[in-house]
Design an enzyme around this catalytic site. Structure first.
Site, PDB file in Angstrom:
ATOM      1  N   LYS A 146      -2.798  -1.996  -2.831  1.00  0.00           N
ATOM      2  CA  LYS A 146      -3.835  -1.100  -2.305  1.00  0.00           C
ATOM      3  C   LYS A 146      -3.402   0.322  -2.642  1.00  0.00           C
ATOM      4  O   LYS A 146      -2.377   0.799  -2.148  1.00  0.00           O
ATOM      5  CB  LYS A 146      -4.014  -1.297  -0.794  1.00  0.00           C
ATOM      6  CG  LYS A 146      -5.113  -0.391  -0.209  1.00  0.00           C
ATOM      7  CD  LYS A 146      -5.548  -0.834   1.177  1.00  0.00           C
ATOM      8  CE  LYS A 146      -6.547   0.153   1.761  1.00  0.00           C
ATOM      9  NZ  LYS A 146      -7.187  -0.303   2.995  1.00  0.00           N
TER      10      LYS A 146
ATOM     11  N   GLU B 122       0.820  -1.221   0.000  1.00  0.00           N
ATOM     12  CA  GLU B 122       0.000   0.000   0.000  1.00  0.00           C
ATOM     13  C   GLU B 122       0.854   1.271   0.000  1.00  0.00           C
ATOM     14  O   GLU B 122       1.127   1.845   1.048  1.00  0.00           O
ATOM     15  CB  GLU B 122      -0.947   0.021   1.214  1.00  0.00           C
ATOM     16  CG  GLU B 122      -1.870   1.234   1.207  1.00  0.00           C
ATOM     17  CD  GLU B 122      -2.753   1.355   2.444  1.00  0.00           C
ATOM     18  OE1 GLU B 122      -3.659   2.199   2.426  1.00  0.00           O
ATOM     19  OE2 GLU B 122      -2.527   0.631   3.428  1.00  0.00           O
TER      20      GLU B 122
END
Length: 296
Positions: free
Chosen positions: A212, A175
């Protein structure tokens, strides 16, 4: 690795619920839920209350495997129980895939980015994650400016740790968030995409990751990442957008599903009756599911 869960994450319809607010963001999450800071004292009470909140969400009839593919947990939540089962086992019994947040927060901003703080106990955490039947992990860095060397460093750190997670037979959610308030958000996203592609192309056929990412300024800017054979799934964070705005932006990105936190829990309140709570959660779940599955 659980092959059935892998198949669900790769091809299932739905989204991932992010229930992983940790130490620093917990008072804010509780306040938004209608539990002010002066109503509890000390960390133990705070974490008890946040576990009650998460338990209420996870056990709700609206939190179901028809809409929700997975849920990201905070380390304490992994070690706690819901209805007599460890949280990951309870989620799995509902058909929802459990993930664990493993980062220790962000370092100070440097070169236009915030790297992750060192994760000194990573090996021990991964060992415990396997014991607790966790499927994958999540770790967050933040990009503020289109600084090529800073972005390169963020992606390098994410993949270095990601490979250790893969070696522990878990699937890492990588992420590198782009701050939605960045004045050069689109440029950050271009640099980030190219840097991630380099690393994806170096992975072996046995090494798979999830990504993400902040919903990009240009729709489908991450299409190459979505289509990459080493990527199990690309999920989007709400990043401070309201649920309505995040959903509308998400609909423009084919193959990307939600992994929302605040946008999921925004209208939930400790003072709601079970009926009211479930109705609000259902409304959120249905709208996020719709944005994840039905594209423009």
């Amino acid at each position: 690795m659980n092959n059935k869960q892998f198949e669900k994450m790769k091809n299932g319809n739905g989204f991932i619920a992010a229930l992983d607010q940790s130490g620093g963001s917990t008072p804010k999450a509780l306040a938004a839920y209608g539990v002010p800071e002066d109503s509890y004292s000390g960390e133990d009470e705070m974490f008890d209350l946040v576990h009650q909140m998460r338990t209420r969400i996870i056990t709700s009839p609206s939190f179901d495997a028809d809409h929700i593919l997975g849920a990201i947990l905070f380390e304490q939540t992994m070690d706690r129980e819901i209805e007599g089962q460890f949280t990951a086992d309870y989620l799995a019994s509902k058909g929802i895939v459990p993930f664990l947040k493993v980062d220790k927060g962000l370092a100070e901003k440097e070169n236009g980015v915030q790297l992750m703080k060192p994760i000194d106990d990573l090996d021990e955490t991964l060992r415990r994650a396997n014991e607790r039947n966790i499927f994958g992990t999540k770790m967050r860095s933040v990009i503020h400016e289109p600084n090529p060397s800073g972005i390169k460093e963020v992606v390098q750190q994410q993949f270095d740790i990601g490979k250790r997670i893969i070696a522990s037979d878990l699937v890492p959610i990588i992420e590198p968030e782009v701050d939605i308030h960045s004045s050069d958000k689109e440029k950050c996203e271009e640099l980030l995409r190219d840097e991630i592609l380099k690393h994806l192309n170096e992975l072996s056929e046995e090494e798979n990751v999830m990504l993400k990412l902040t919903i990009p300024t240009q729709p489908n800017a991450y299409k190459e990442l979505v289509d990459h054979p080493r990527v199990v799934r690309v999920v989007a964070l709400s990043g401070g957008y309201s649920r309505e705005e995040a959903n509308e932006k998400l609909k423009e990105n084919n193959g990307v599903i939600a992994s929302f936190s605040r946008a999921l829990a925004a209208d939930l309140n400790a003072n709601q009756s079970e009926q009211e709570f479930d109705a609000e959660l259902k409304k959120a779940v249905d709208s996020i599911y719709d944005a994840s599955v039905n594209k423009k």
